[in-house]
Design an enzyme around this catalytic site. Sequence first.
Site, short mmCIF file in Angstrom:
data_model
loop_
_atom_site.label_atom_id
_atom_site.label_comp_id
_atom_site.label_asym_id
_atom_site.label_seq_id
_atom_site.Cartn_x
_atom_site.Cartn_y
_atom_site.Cartn_z
N CYS A 1 -17.68 29.63 -12.19
CA CYS A 1 -18.34 30.66 -13.02
C CYS A 1 -19.87 30.52 -13.01
CB CYS A 1 -17.73 30.63 -14.41
SG CYS A 1 -17.86 32.22 -15.25
N HIS B 1 -11.58 29.73 -14.76
CA HIS B 1 -11.46 28.61 -15.69
C HIS B 1 -9.98 28.37 -15.90
CE1 HIS B 1 -15.69 28.86 -16.98
NE2 HIS B 1 -15.54 30.17 -17.02
N1 GLN Z 1 -23.21 33.34 -17.90
C1 GLN Z 1 -22.42 33.73 -16.75
C2 GLN Z 1 -21.88 35.15 -16.88
O1 GLN Z 1 -21.68 35.64 -17.97
C3 GLN Z 1 -21.30 32.74 -16.53
C4 GLN Z 1 -20.31 32.70 -17.65
C5 GLN Z 1 -19.36 31.54 -17.57
O2 GLN Z 1 -19.64 30.53 -16.96
N2 GLN Z 1 -18.25 31.65 -18.26
O3 GLN Z 1 -21.62 35.78 -15.88
#
Ligand code: GLN
Length: 236
Positions: free
Chosen positions: A95, A193
């Site tokens: 992510c 995740h």
């Molecule tokens: N901040 C990034 C986004 O919103 C990654 C989010 C995350 O790692 N869950 O795309």
Amino acid sequence: MTNTSALRIVWIYPDLLSTYGDQGNVLILKRRAELRGIPTEVVQVYSSDPVPAQGDIYLLGGGEDRPQILAADRLRADGGLARAAAGGACVFAVCAGYQIIGESYGDDESNPLPGLGIIDIRSGRGQGRAVGEIVADVDPALGVGRITGFENHQGRTAIGPSAKPLSTTVRGIGNDDRTEGAYQGQVLGTYLHGPALPRNPELADLLLRWRVGPVAPLAPSWGERLHDERLAAGLR
Ligand code: GLN
């Protein structure tokens, strides 16, 4: 003490990048290596520390927008992860971690910021957040099959010619509604995740195979049951 024959698993910035239990990725890699008799050493690198050069598998987790920017800035200034990747190390990034190993990513106001440039992807901000269960079929060349996870991100990711999509999306958004994740050599990123590797033991074994060659099959246990249960739930 450093054990030079051990598989070195380097956990990057647990203080900035570790949402939704991404640290489980470290634990399952260690476990599945040790069940095959492969000794491991886990190194935790906090954001105030230099990234060591001699790792085998570097792991990065997800993060909120601001910690993501901080992590990217520090990793760029440090240079150790980019050097390790250029030397052929494996990188598994989730992510926010996935976005920042690319060429560029969007900040919380959609401004493009430079990433580490170790995989040919570019991320920007989507119209809405992608939130929920995701199911995807991994590139058959990787021998992993169908994977599942949980996604929660605003970013969308375009894959350049030097990288390949990791998978084709069956349910959920991933990169762009059609594909999920990317890989280039032994650098692999994903929006999953869950954590991703405990939920998808075959994906964990792919990383181990990249480092140590073929690995012995393991008797199915809770990892495979979890995979099948989440797959059934994800397709409901
Ligand atoms: N901040 C990034 C986004 O919103 C990654 C989010 C995350 O790692 N869950 O795309």
